[in-house]
Design a protein around this motif. Structure first.
Motif, mmCIF file in Angstrom:
data_model
loop_
_atom_site.group_PDB
_atom_site.id
_atom_site.type_symbol
_atom_site.label_atom_id
_atom_site.label_comp_id
_atom_site.label_asym_id
_atom_site.label_seq_id
_atom_site.Cartn_x
_atom_site.Cartn_y
_atom_site.Cartn_z
ATOM 1 N N ALA A 48 0.824 -1.212 0.000
ATOM 2 C CA ALA A 48 0.000 0.000 0.000
ATOM 3 C C ALA A 48 0.856 1.260 0.000
ATOM 4 N N GLU A 49 2.000 1.234 0.685
ATOM 5 C CA GLU A 49 2.860 2.413 0.733
ATOM 6 C C GLU A 49 3.434 2.740 -0.638
ATOM 7 N N LYS A 50 3.762 1.701 -1.413
ATOM 8 C CA LYS A 50 4.335 1.910 -2.746
ATOM 9 C C LYS A 50 3.266 1.890 -3.843
ATOM 10 N N ASN A 51 1.981 1.690 -3.466
ATOM 11 C CA ASN A 51 0.888 1.586 -4.437
ATOM 12 C C ASN A 51 1.199 0.522 -5.481
ATOM 13 N N LEU A 52 1.548 -0.669 -4.980
ATOM 14 C CA LEU A 52 1.997 -1.759 -5.840
ATOM 15 C C LEU A 52 1.135 -3.000 -5.619
ATOM 16 N N ILE A 53 0.849 -3.713 -6.703
ATOM 17 C CA ILE A 53 0.145 -4.991 -6.603
ATOM 18 C C ILE A 53 0.682 -5.915 -7.696
ATOM 19 N N THR A 54 0.894 -7.187 -7.339
ATOM 20 C CA THR A 54 1.380 -8.173 -8.300
ATOM 21 C C THR A 54 0.365 -9.305 -8.419
ATOM 22 N N PHE A 55 0.015 -9.618 -9.657
ATOM 23 C CA PHE A 55 -0.900 -10.711 -9.974
ATOM 24 C C PHE A 55 -0.119 -11.806 -10.683
ATOM 25 N N LYS A 56 -0.292 -13.054 -10.246
ATOM 26 C CA LYS A 56 0.307 -14.196 -10.932
ATOM 27 C C LYS A 56 -0.822 -14.988 -11.580
ATOM 28 N N VAL A 57 -0.717 -15.198 -12.892
ATOM 29 C CA VAL A 57 -1.745 -15.945 -13.618
ATOM 30 C C VAL A 57 -1.606 -17.430 -13.285
ATOM 31 N N ILE A 58 -2.705 -18.038 -12.807
ATOM 32 C CA ILE A 58 -2.661 -19.458 -12.435
ATOM 33 C C ILE A 58 -3.538 -20.333 -13.335
ATOM 34 N N GLU A 59 -4.462 -19.708 -14.079
ATOM 35 C CA GLU A 59 -5.280 -20.431 -15.056
ATOM 36 C C GLU A 59 -5.752 -19.442 -16.101
ATOM 37 N N GLY A 60 -6.160 -19.959 -17.263
ATOM 38 C CA GLY A 60 -6.773 -19.091 -18.263
ATOM 39 C C GLY A 60 -6.043 -19.078 -19.592
ATOM 40 N N ASP A 61 -6.529 -18.208 -20.475
ATOM 41 C CA ASP A 61 -6.058 -18.157 -21.864
ATOM 42 C C ASP A 61 -4.570 -17.847 -21.994
ATOM 43 N N LEU A 62 -4.028 -17.009 -21.135
ATOM 44 C CA LEU A 62 -2.604 -16.659 -21.239
ATOM 45 C C LEU A 62 -1.698 -17.881 -21.113
ATOM 46 N N LEU A 63 -2.132 -18.862 -20.327
ATOM 47 C CA LEU A 63 -1.285 -20.034 -20.105
ATOM 48 C C LEU A 63 -1.272 -20.989 -21.304
ATOM 49 N N GLU A 64 -2.081 -20.693 -22.329
ATOM 50 C CA GLU A 64 -1.969 -21.454 -23.575
ATOM 51 C C GLU A 64 -0.658 -21.111 -24.272
ATOM 52 N N HIS A 65 -0.161 -19.889 -24.064
ATOM 53 C CA HIS A 65 1.058 -19.414 -24.727
ATOM 54 C C HIS A 65 2.251 -19.280 -23.790
ATOM 55 N N TYR A 66 1.958 -19.137 -22.509
ATOM 56 C CA TYR A 66 3.025 -18.881 -21.535
ATOM 57 C C TYR A 66 3.005 -19.914 -20.421
ATOM 58 N N LYS A 67 4.193 -20.403 -20.030
ATOM 59 C CA LYS A 67 4.304 -21.329 -18.897
ATOM 60 C C LYS A 67 4.024 -20.589 -17.598
ATOM 61 N N SER A 68 4.471 -19.331 -17.554
ATOM 62 C CA SER A 68 4.216 -18.496 -16.379
ATOM 63 C C SER A 68 4.000 -17.072 -16.844
ATOM 64 N N PHE A 69 3.179 -16.337 -16.079
ATOM 65 C CA PHE A 69 2.878 -14.954 -16.441
ATOM 66 C C PHE A 69 2.557 -14.189 -15.169
ATOM 67 N N LYS A 70 3.244 -13.072 -14.998
ATOM 68 C CA LYS A 70 3.059 -12.240 -13.806
ATOM 69 C C LYS A 70 2.948 -10.787 -14.238
ATOM 70 N N MET A 71 2.004 -10.058 -13.640
ATOM 71 C CA MET A 71 1.814 -8.636 -13.931
ATOM 72 C C MET A 71 1.970 -7.828 -12.651
ATOM 73 N N THR A 72 2.731 -6.755 -12.751
ATOM 74 C CA THR A 72 2.889 -5.862 -11.601
ATOM 75 C C THR A 72 2.457 -4.461 -12.000
#
Length: 156
Positions: free
Chosen positions: A79-103
């Motif tokens: 919250a202090e840095k206004n930061l959030i990280t999402f890790k994709v665990i299922e869905g369309d992105l995993l058809e192309h990527y073994k792992s995918f993370k968004m910050t």
């Protein structure tokens, strides 16, 4: 690091305060479908609570001309840095990527009003023929701008 690992990032200038846009993404992502309906059709909480690390959210979104889904684990919130990280665990992105993370990281501008939103996408492709997710990065920019417009029009 093999050529299948990659990272794309970009900055978006917005008018809203960093804390406000971070609050929407962290605690009220389910409102984004009303704010950016052309991009996000829905966001549901599957596990945990809104705005808590370890929660799982399920996104219905429209990208590259297709309806898609993404199940994401909230991996980090600062919250202090206004930061959030999402890790994709299922869905369309995993058809192309073994792992995918968004910050998402919002920083107040040094002078004047507004913020800089920094999006980082880190991924590992299944094979080298898969394109880097530049269109998804642009998608994040578009959603950020829609949320910014909503937040700044609500203040007007």
């Amino acid at each position: 690091m093999s050529s299948n690992h990659g990272k794309v990032e970009t900055d978006v200038e917005i008018k809203a305060p960093a804390t406000k846009i971070h609050e929407v993404l962290t605690h009220r992502p389910h409102h984004i479908s009303n704010i950016s309906p052309n991009n996000i059709q829905g966001c549901d909480l599957l596990e945990g609570e809104w705005g808590t690390v370890g929660s799982v959210v399920y996104w219905n979104y429209f990208h590259d001309g297709k309806a898609k889904v993404s199940k994401q684990l909230i991996e980090a919130i600062d919250a202090e840095k206004n930061l959030i990280t999402f890790k994709v665990i299922e869905g369309d992105l995993l058809e192309h990527y073994k792992s995918f993370k968004m910050t998402f990281h919002a920083t107040p501008k040094a002078h004047g009003q507004g913020s800089i939103v920094h999006w980082t996408m880190e991924y590992e492709k299944h094979h080298g023929d898969i394109e880097d997710p530049h269109t998804l990065l642009q998608f994040a920019v578009d959603v950020s701008k829609d949320v910014d417009a909503h937040l700044t029009s609500a203040q007007a």
